[in-house]
Design a protein around this motif. Structure first.
Motif, PDB file in Angstrom:
ATOM      1  N   ILE A  31     -45.273 -37.972   3.004  1.00  0.00           N
ATOM      2  CA  ILE A  31     -44.604 -39.064   3.713  1.00  0.00           C
ATOM      3  C   ILE A  31     -44.345 -38.605   5.143  1.00  0.00           C
ATOM      4  CG2 ILE A  31     -42.571 -40.553   3.832  1.00  0.00           C
ATOM      5  CD1 ILE A  31     -42.350 -40.313   0.806  1.00  0.00           C
ATOM      6  N   GLU A  32     -44.810 -39.402   6.099  1.00  0.00           N
ATOM      7  CA  GLU A  32     -44.669 -39.051   7.510  1.00  0.00           C
ATOM      8  C   GLU A  32     -43.964 -40.173   8.258  1.00  0.00           C
ATOM      9  OE1 GLU A  32     -48.152 -36.055   8.719  1.00  0.00           O
ATOM     10  OE2 GLU A  32     -48.862 -38.127   8.537  1.00  0.00           O
ATOM     11  N   LEU A  33     -43.307 -39.793   9.348  1.00  0.00           N
ATOM     12  CA  LEU A  33     -42.676 -40.756  10.246  1.00  0.00           C
ATOM     13  C   LEU A  33     -43.657 -41.023  11.386  1.00  0.00           C
ATOM     14  CD1 LEU A  33     -40.039 -42.349  10.904  1.00  0.00           C
ATOM     15  CD2 LEU A  33     -39.377 -40.387  12.329  1.00  0.00           C
ATOM     16  N   LEU A  34     -44.222 -42.224  11.385  1.00  0.00           N
ATOM     17  CA  LEU A  34     -45.228 -42.603  12.375  1.00  0.00           C
ATOM     18  C   LEU A  34     -44.676 -43.631  13.346  1.00  0.00           C
ATOM     19  CD1 LEU A  34     -47.182 -41.164  10.395  1.00  0.00           C
ATOM     20  CD2 LEU A  34     -48.789 -43.065  10.761  1.00  0.00           C
TER      21      LEU A  34
ATOM     22  N   GLN B 285     -52.710 -41.951   8.454  1.00  0.00           N
ATOM     23  CA  GLN B 285     -52.204 -40.744   9.096  1.00  0.00           C
ATOM     24  C   GLN B 285     -52.034 -40.929  10.604  1.00  0.00           C
ATOM     25  OE1 GLN B 285     -54.105 -37.027   7.378  1.00  0.00           O
ATOM     26  NE2 GLN B 285     -55.405 -38.584   6.409  1.00  0.00           N
ATOM     27  N   GLY B 286     -52.317 -42.158  11.086  1.00  0.00           N
ATOM     28  CA  GLY B 286     -52.120 -42.464  12.495  1.00  0.00           C
ATOM     29  C   GLY B 286     -53.317 -42.201  13.377  1.00  0.00           C
ATOM     30  N   GLN B 287     -54.461 -41.846  12.799  1.00  0.00           N
ATOM     31  CA  GLN B 287     -55.654 -41.582  13.594  1.00  0.00           C
ATOM     32  C   GLN B 287     -56.369 -42.901  13.915  1.00  0.00           C
ATOM     33  OE1 GLN B 287     -56.547 -38.141  14.471  1.00  0.00           O
ATOM     34  NE2 GLN B 287     -54.396 -38.121  13.837  1.00  0.00           N
TER      35      GLN B 287
ATOM     36  N   THR C  26     -43.731 -37.679  13.734  1.00  0.00           N
ATOM     37  CA  THR C  26     -42.642 -36.709  13.769  1.00  0.00           C
ATOM     38  C   THR C  26     -42.603 -35.970  12.447  1.00  0.00           C
ATOM     39  OG1 THR C  26     -41.363 -38.207  15.191  1.00  0.00           O
ATOM     40  CG2 THR C  26     -40.158 -36.410  14.114  1.00  0.00           C
ATOM     41  N   PRO C  27     -42.583 -34.631  12.467  1.00  0.00           N
ATOM     42  CA  PRO C  27     -42.495 -33.901  11.194  1.00  0.00           C
ATOM     43  C   PRO C  27     -41.164 -34.151  10.504  1.00  0.00           C
ATOM     44  CG  PRO C  27     -42.266 -32.410  13.071  1.00  0.00           C
ATOM     45  CD  PRO C  27     -42.662 -33.737  13.627  1.00  0.00           C
ATOM     46  N   LEU C  28     -41.197 -34.150   9.183  1.00  0.00           N
ATOM     47  CA  LEU C  28     -39.998 -34.428   8.397  1.00  0.00           C
ATOM     48  C   LEU C  28     -39.677 -33.253   7.487  1.00  0.00           C
ATOM     49  CD1 LEU C  28     -40.761 -38.109   7.292  1.00  0.00           C
ATOM     50  CD2 LEU C  28     -39.254 -37.360   9.151  1.00  0.00           C
ATOM     51  N   SER C  29     -38.385 -33.042   7.254  1.00  0.00           N
ATOM     52  CA  SER C  29     -37.943 -32.122   6.214  1.00  0.00           C
ATOM     53  C   SER C  29     -37.336 -32.948   5.085  1.00  0.00           C
ATOM     54  CB  SER C  29     -36.919 -31.124   6.761  1.00  0.00           C
ATOM     55  OG  SER C  29     -35.810 -31.788   7.354  1.00  0.00           O
ATOM     56  N   ASN C  30     -37.337 -32.377   3.879  1.00  0.00           N
ATOM     57  CA  ASN C  30     -36.974 -33.130   2.678  1.00  0.00           C
ATOM     58  C   ASN C  30     -35.924 -32.365   1.899  1.00  0.00           C
ATOM     59  OD1 ASN C  30     -37.008 -34.070  -0.099  1.00  0.00           O
ATOM     60  ND2 ASN C  30     -38.966 -35.071   0.305  1.00  0.00           N
ATOM     61  N   TRP C  31     -34.796 -33.036   1.615  1.00  0.00           N
ATOM     62  CA  TRP C  31     -33.759 -32.470   0.743  1.00  0.00           C
ATOM     63  C   TRP C  31     -33.420 -33.529  -0.303  1.00  0.00           C
ATOM     64  CZ3 TRP C  31     -28.829 -33.816  -0.785  1.00  0.00           C
ATOM     65  CH2 TRP C  31     -28.103 -32.825  -1.466  1.00  0.00           C
TER      66      TRP C  31
ATOM     67  N   PHE D 156     -35.550 -36.067   6.891  1.00  0.00           N
ATOM     68  CA  PHE D 156     -34.867 -35.803   8.154  1.00  0.00           C
ATOM     69  C   PHE D 156     -35.883 -35.466   9.235  1.00  0.00           C
ATOM     70  CE2 PHE D 156     -32.001 -34.922   4.709  1.00  0.00           C
ATOM     71  CZ  PHE D 156     -30.777 -35.434   5.124  1.00  0.00           C
ATOM     72  N   ALA D 157     -35.652 -36.009  10.436  1.00  0.00           N
ATOM     73  CA  ALA D 157     -36.592 -35.832  11.543  1.00  0.00           C
ATOM     74  C   ALA D 157     -36.047 -34.940  12.647  1.00  0.00           C
ATOM     75  CB  ALA D 157     -36.957 -37.191  12.132  1.00  0.00           C
ATOM     76  N   GLY D 158     -34.844 -34.387  12.475  1.00  0.00           N
ATOM     77  CA  GLY D 158     -34.229 -33.588  13.524  1.00  0.00           C
ATOM     78  C   GLY D 158     -34.445 -32.101  13.341  1.00  0.00           C
TER      79      GLY D 158
END
Length: 368
Positions: free
Chosen positions: A75-78, A111-113, A131-136, A141-143
């Motif tokens: 899952i990506e933030l595009l 994927q945004g290409q 924007t890369p994301l972290s997952n908890w 999260f994008a920060g």
């Protein structure tokens, strides 16, 4: 780990904030830079886009200029803004094999290409920003903050497990008060009994337990009188649905309220998880983006349960709004007179507010 002490709470008003903290544009600018720009920055949950090709436009984030997309990378933030004439492309949520701008048919993969631009002799190779994301626990999260380090010792992490849950809906509310006011009301149980007849007869704040970390606090409260005495007609429905679904057995808790600083709340209720994200939009305004999650069987087959829970949540939220606006009006009246007042903290019911104020001062005061 920071633990407010009873003696400090009862004998001093510090670290209470002076009223200018709620109205001064300079303090607001510092908060934006130090707390939010460099924070973890929650954007949504993986359950919003559970399947390959699923997308979910985040209407509250840059006016819908960002979206979550489930693609072969995860899952990506595009960006949801076409690279051609900067138009927004997708709306709402759904599933798509390609991302297509409706105006000139520029087409991107998930994927945004950029795959094609009609009537251009060559592919312009202008791809969507991501924007890369972290997952908890499925929360995305994008920060830049390390969410895993911040919550590594969280004692209620297992209660915040979304396994078997599905995303149900999002509700966005705009407020005309400073974002910290909402967090303060959320972090104190002193008002629950006198101002929340419904909630105050669902949870038992006499069983309040606090947990603290450097970047968070947690309130856990018990169940009030086996849910035998609902305090409002709306909560009566919620009581009945909980007892029916559980065959009359008490849930393990009345509620668990996690606040991850500066302004993300993850809430546990019986067979319900709620994510509430406060987003400042100005020195005296903010948004509250609230997401509801339920076990799959409830979401699919127990509509009365969902409706009863959300109605109870909404009743309590409206009552909290009253408190927030009352505090906003009172503080503004003092601010316009050049007066600052702050009262003592009630322990243990306002201990979480102390923890929050101490954290704010550590983060902001060195830069004032």
């Amino acid at each position: 780990m920071s633990h407010p002490t009873a003696s400090s709470l009862l004998t001093r008003t510090s670290p209470a904030l002076s009223v200018d903290w709620y109205f001064d544009p300079k303090i607001y600018a510092l908060e934006q830079e130090l707390l939010f720009k460099h924070g973890a920055n929650y954007v949504g949950h993986e359950l919003m886009t559970p399947g390959q090709g699923d997308f979910h436009v985040l209407d509250w984030l840059h006016g819908g200029g960002k979206m979550l997309v489930n693609n072969p990378n995860g899952i990506e933030l595009l960006s949801n803004v076409c690279r051609h004439r900067q138009a927004q492309m997708l709306q709402g949520r759904g599933n798509a094999q390609h991302i297509v701008c409706p105006f000139h048919r520029w087409t991107y993969d998930t994927q945004g290409q950029l795959m094609g631009a009609p009537h251009f002799p060559n592919n312009p190779c202008l791809h969507l920003n991501k924007t890369p994301l972290s997952n908890w626990n499925g929360l995305l999260f994008a920060g830049p903050r390390d969410i895993h380090t911040d919550l590594a010792k969280l004692g209620v992490a297992a209660d915040m497990d979304f396994t078997g849950f599905v995303y149900e809906s999002t509700q966005v509310t705009e407020y005309k008060f400073n974002w910290k006011t909402f967090i303060e009301v959320y972090l104190e149980d002193y008002h629950v009994v006198p101002y929340h007849p419904g909630l105050g007869n669902f949870v038992n704040c006499d069983e309040l337990k606090w947990e603290y970390g450097e970047m968070y606090s947690v309130q856990t409260v018990g169940v009030q009188d086996h849910l035998t005495s609902p305090g409002s007609a709306v909560y009566n429905r919620w009581h009945q649905q909980v007892k029916r679904y559980r065959d009359g057995k008490d849930p393990a808790h009345g509620a668990i309220w996690l606040t991850y600083y500066p302004a993300l709340m993850v809430e546990w209720y019986p067979h319900t998880l709620v994510v509430s994200n406060i987003i400042p939009t100005g020195v005296d305004s903010c948004l509250n983006v609230v997401e509801f999650y339920y076990p799959e069987d409830i979401a699919l087959f127990e509509r009365e349960f969902v409706e009863a829970e959300q109605a109870a949540y909404r009743e309590t939220a409206i009552e909290d709004d009253d408190i927030c606006y009352g505090m906003q009006k009172g503080r503004k009246a003092l601010y316009e007179q050049g007066i600052s007042q702050a009262g003592p903290y009630q322990s243990p019911m306002e201990d979480g507010m102390v923890h929050f104020h101490e954290w704010l001062r550590r983060m902001i005061e060195p830069h004032l």
